[in-house]
Design a protein around this motif. Sequence first.
Motif, PDB file in Angstrom:
ATOM      1  N   GLN A  24       0.709  -1.505  -0.511  1.00 53.02           N
ATOM      2  CA  GLN A  24      -0.300   0.150   0.145  1.00 53.02           C
ATOM      3  C   GLN A  24       0.810   1.382  -0.157  1.00 53.02           C
ATOM      4  N   HIS A  25       1.915   1.389   0.338  1.00 54.16           N
ATOM      5  CA  HIS A  25       3.515   2.538   1.101  1.00 54.16           C
ATOM      6  C   HIS A  25       3.460   2.843  -0.486  1.00 54.16           C
ATOM      7  N   LYS A  51       3.649   5.342  -6.076  1.00 57.53           N
ATOM      8  CA  LYS A  51       3.604   5.292  -7.273  1.00 57.53           C
ATOM      9  C   LYS A  51       3.020   6.274  -7.714  1.00 57.53           C
ATOM     10  N   GLU A  52       1.748   6.708  -7.214  1.00 61.19           N
ATOM     11  CA  GLU A  52       0.326   7.322  -7.279  1.00 61.19           C
ATOM     12  C   GLU A  52       1.924   9.133  -7.396  1.00 61.19           C
ATOM     13  N   ASP A  53       2.095   9.582  -6.232  1.00 65.81           N
ATOM     14  CA  ASP A  53       2.975  10.208  -6.007  1.00 65.81           C
ATOM     15  C   ASP A  53       3.512  10.193  -7.163  1.00 65.81           C
ATOM     16  N   ASN A  54       4.460   9.896  -7.671  1.00 68.28           N
ATOM     17  CA  ASN A  54       5.445   9.766  -8.712  1.00 68.28           C
ATOM     18  C   ASN A  54       4.776  10.087 -10.194  1.00 68.28           C
ATOM     19  N   ASP A  55       3.932   9.344 -10.619  1.00 67.08           N
ATOM     20  CA  ASP A  55       3.580   9.424 -11.878  1.00 67.08           C
ATOM     21  C   ASP A  55       2.721  10.561 -11.738  1.00 67.08           C
ATOM     22  N   GLU A  98      15.601   6.276  -9.834  1.00 68.63           N
ATOM     23  CA  GLU A  98      16.236   4.639  -9.225  1.00 68.63           C
ATOM     24  C   GLU A  98      15.031   4.442  -8.474  1.00 68.63           C
ATOM     25  N   LEU A  99      14.616   5.525  -7.447  1.00 72.03           N
ATOM     26  CA  LEU A  99      13.600   5.487  -6.345  1.00 72.03           C
ATOM     27  C   LEU A  99      12.242   4.738  -7.550  1.00 72.03           C
ATOM     28  N   VAL A 100      11.979   5.194  -8.567  1.00 68.88           N
ATOM     29  CA  VAL A 100      10.993   4.826  -9.690  1.00 68.88           C
ATOM     30  C   VAL A 100      11.088   3.717 -10.155  1.00 68.88           C
ATOM     31  N   TRP A 101      12.377   3.221 -10.009  1.00 72.33           N
ATOM     32  CA  TRP A 101      12.461   1.356 -10.588  1.00 72.33           C
ATOM     33  C   TRP A 101      12.826   1.047  -9.240  1.00 72.33           C
TER      34      TRP A 101
END
Length: 241
Positions: free
Chosen positions: A18-19, A24-28, A87-90
Amino acid sequence: MKISNNPPQHLSNYEVLQHFLDLKEDNDYLQKAVADNAARQVVRAHAQYPGAKNKFGDPVEVPHVDDLGEEDLAHEDDAARRGVSKELVWVQDEVIKYLCADYNVTARQTADGVAKLADQLQEYGFTKAELLQACNLAPQSQVGLYLIVEEAETRLPQPFNETMNQIVDEVIAPTLLAEPPEELWPYLSSTVHTEIAQNIIDDTAEYDEEAYDNEEEYVHEAEWGPGREGGVDDEEDTAME
């Protein structure tokens, strides 16, 4: 600055999923905002220099951007300055992919189900570590549960085999969904167990080969004896004579 002496809180796989879904929603949003901001800069430059051309002499293509209010534009500018870590997205995508794989039960769990499972397992005297493993793995067989509970023969109510079957069928199974919810479908992945085993074998073989090469090189450098180049001490003794 305050220093906390509280013990670290362990998260279940469901909470981790869930975290990372929220992340992912924030990064998108950040990725879209950065792209829109760059496109908006091109539109503004084209409005100021309508006859601008690229390095090949062709007219600059003007991208389409939506009109935003002042507040939304301010948020977009802030997101563009903040940027996105590749890197965080990966890491985020790999964690979601792992937790939503078909060999994990995390995608079929719910917050109420995990909480209910943890509460009911405490009645059987599970330790905190065993509770966490049971919530993460949600074993579907007696063998899987046996691997989690230490000394199950003496700790669980007798006959312990019936107790373990009861835990699997009446405690764990009802907390799992028949299939993952629709919002997780885009993240589901399927991996054949033989492929996982083969990857482990290949990685182990590669590691053993590297270790063997390093060992040969070490042995070669450690060879000394007649007909070979002497050490520094030998040269110093000869010079003194």
